[in-house]
Design an enzyme around this catalytic site. Structure first.
Site, short mmCIF file in Angstrom:
data_model
loop_
_atom_site.label_atom_id
_atom_site.label_comp_id
_atom_site.label_asym_id
_atom_site.label_seq_id
_atom_site.Cartn_x
_atom_site.Cartn_y
_atom_site.Cartn_z
N HIS A 95 1.04 -1.30 0.00
CA HIS A 95 0.01 -0.18 0.01
C HIS A 95 0.87 1.13 0.25
CE1 HIS A 95 -3.28 2.66 0.49
NE2 HIS A 95 -3.71 2.04 1.31
N HIS B 22 -2.74 6.86 -0.95
CA HIS B 22 -3.60 7.62 -0.14
C HIS B 22 -3.01 8.23 1.25
CE1 HIS B 22 -6.82 4.64 -1.90
NE2 HIS B 22 -6.42 5.70 -2.68
N TYR C 254 -0.64 7.21 3.34
CA TYR C 254 -0.08 6.59 4.52
C TYR C 254 1.43 6.52 4.40
CZ TYR C 254 -4.99 5.76 5.25
OH TYR C 254 -6.42 5.77 5.37
#
Ligand SMILES: Cc1cc2nc3c(=O)[nH]c(=O)nc-3n(C[C@H](O)[C@H](O)[C@H](O)COP(=O)(O)O)c2cc1C
Length: 369
Positions: free
Chosen positions: A160, A163, A165
Site C-alpha cells: 500500500h 492515500h 499513508y
C-alpha cells in the site's frame, strides 16, 4: 466481459486487529473463479495502525486467523492478495504501543479530519520523524508481513503505497521534508517505496508482488507538486523488479470518495509500466469496459459498487442493475449489517417490519370493530 478486481476496502470488523470468521463469508461472496480479490489494508507491525479494528499480519494469531478466510476464497477459485500497510502519521497515540508517537517521514502533524460518517472527528498525534538508520527496520516489517501473508495462504501481496499513508508520506513532496537520502530529490523520496518493494520481492518473488500508488491524490494532506513525474519515475523504477502489477488510483479521485474533472490521465504511466496495470477510482461497467478495450488498463478494480454488490462480476456480465452503496455501514463494527447483507436485503428487512406492523394494526382494527 472484463475481469473485475475487488479493490482493497477497510471494513473495521477485525476486532483487536485480528481477522474474524465473518470475513470468510464476506470475501467468499465476492470470489469468482480466476477473479482477483485484494484484501483490506492490513497492518505490518504494532506501530502500523491508525483505525480501530483493522486487521494485522505481524503476529502468529493474525496469520492463523487469516488462513480460513484465504481458504474460503480459494475454495471458490479466487485469487487473493493481501494489501500490506503502515499508516505512518495518520494515527494517534491510542493506536500506538505504550502510547508512543506515530512514526513518519516528517514531524509535521495532520489537522483533525472529519471521519467518513460525516460526524466524528479524528485527531492525530504529532508524529516522530524516523531516524535514517531506523528506516531499514520498517522496510523489514513489510518483508516479514509479506512472508506471513504467504504463510497464511495468500497468493501474493499488494504494497500500500497510496492515500497519504507511510509510503506516500515519503513519496510526496507535500509531506516529505527530510534532508537525508530519503528526502529532497524525486529519487530520494522514492527510495523508501523501492526499498520496501525490493525487500518484499526478495522475500516472496516478484510474481507475487503488486503495489498501489496514488500520485495524483492528496488524501491526508499528502499532495505532490508534480504527480506525473512521480508516477512516471515509479513506473520506470518498478520495471526493474519485474513485479506482477501496478495498481494506480485515477487522477479524478483527488479527494476521498469524490470524482473531479481533471486534465490528467494515467495513460503515460500505463505505457511506461511493463507489468499488469490495474486502475481504480469511480469506475462502472461502461467506462470499465472502455478502459480495457482501449488498452488503457489490463484490469479494473471496483470498491464501493463491489461492496454493495457481492455478485458484481455476474451483474456486469448480464448488465443487471446495481444495489446502491450505503456509506453509513462502511466502517461500523457490525459483523452482519452492511457487511454480509446488501441494500436489497436491508430493504426486504425493512419491508417485512413494515408489513408486520401493518398486519398487526389491521388485525387490531378488525378485532375492535
Ligand atoms: C469503505 C472503504 C474502504 C477503503 N479501504 C481502502 C483500503 O483499505 N486500502 C486502499 O488502498 N484503499 C481503500 N479504499 C479506496 C478503494 O480501494 C477505492 O480506491 C475507492 O473506493 C475508489 O474506487 P470506487 O470508486 O470503485 O469505490 C477504501 C474505500 C472505501 C469506500
Amino acid at each position: 466481459m472484463f475481469p473485475t478486481v475487488l479493490a482493497p476496502l477497510t471494513r473495521q470488523r477485525s476486532y483487536g486487529n485480528v481477522p474474524q470468521p465473518h470475513a470468510i463469508l464476506y470475501y467468499q461472496q465476492r470470489a469468482t473463479k480466476g477473479g482477483l480479490l485484494i484484501a483490506e489494508a492490513t497492518g505490518v507491525s504494532d506501530t502500523a495502525q491508525g483505525y480501530k479494528d483493522t486487521p494485522g499480519i505481524w503476529t502468529h494469531e493474525q496469520v492463523e486467523a487469516w488462513k480460513p478466510i484465504v481458504d474460503g476464497v480459494h475454495q471458490k477459485g479466487g485469487i487473493f492478495f493481501c494489501q500490506i500497510w503502515h499508516v505512518g502519521r495518520v494515527s494517534n497515540s491510542t493506536f500506538q504501543p505504550n502510547g508512543q508517537a506515530p512514526i513518519s517521514s516528517t514531524d509535521k502533524p495532520l489537522k483533525p479530519q472529519v471521519r467518513a460518517n460525516g460526524i466524528d472527528v479524528a485527531t492525530f498525534a504529532v508524529p516522530r520523524r524516523l531516524e535514517t538508520d531506523e528506516i531499514p527496520l520498517v522496510v523489514n516489517d513489510f518483508r516479514v508481513a509479506a512472508r506471513n501473508a504467504i504463510e497464511a495462504g495468500f497468493d501474493g501481496v499488494e504494497i500500500h503505497g497510496a492515500h497519504g499513508y507511510l509510503i506516500d508520506q515519503f513519496l510526496k513532496d507535500g509531506v516529505n521534508d527530510r534532508t537525508d537520502k530519503y528526502g529532497g530529490s524525486l529519487e530520494n523520496r522514492c527510495r523508501f517505496a523501492l526499498e520496501v518493494t525490493q525487500a518484499v520481492v526478495d522475500e516472496i518473488g516478484a510474481d507475487k508482488v503488486g503495489i498501489r500508488l496514488s500520485p495524483f491524490a492528496s488524501y491526508s494532506e499528502a499532495p505532490d507538486s508534480d504527480p506525473e513525474a512521480l508516477g512516471m519515475y515509479m513506473a520506470n523504477a518498478l520495471n526493474e523488479f519485474g513485479i506482477l502489477y501496478c495498481h494506480m488510483v485515477e487522477p479524478r479521485m483527488v479527494k476521498l470518495g469524490e470524482k473531479f474533472e481533471t486534465p490528467y490521465s494515467l495513460r503515460p504511466i500505463r505505457d511506461a509500466f511493463r507489468g499488469t496495470f490495474i486502475v481504480a477510482g469511480g469506475y462502472g461497467r461502461e467506462d470499465g469496459n472502455r478502459a480495457i478495450s482501449t488498452g488503457y488498463a489490463d484490469l479494473v478494480a471496483f470498491g464501493r459498487v463491489f461492496l454493495a454488490n457481492p455478485d458484481l462480476p455476474r451483474r456486469f456480465e448480464v448488465d443487471a442493475p446495481l444495489n446502491k452503496y450505503n456509506r453509513d455501514t462502511f466502517y461500523i463494527p457490525d459483523p452482519v449489517i452492511g457487511y454480509l447483507t446488501t441494500h436489497f436485503f436491508r430493504q426486504m428487512y425493512k419491508c417485512s417490519l413494515f408489513s408486520n406492523l401493518l398486519f398487526r394494526l389491521c388485525s387490531n382494527w378488525l378485532v375492535y370493530q
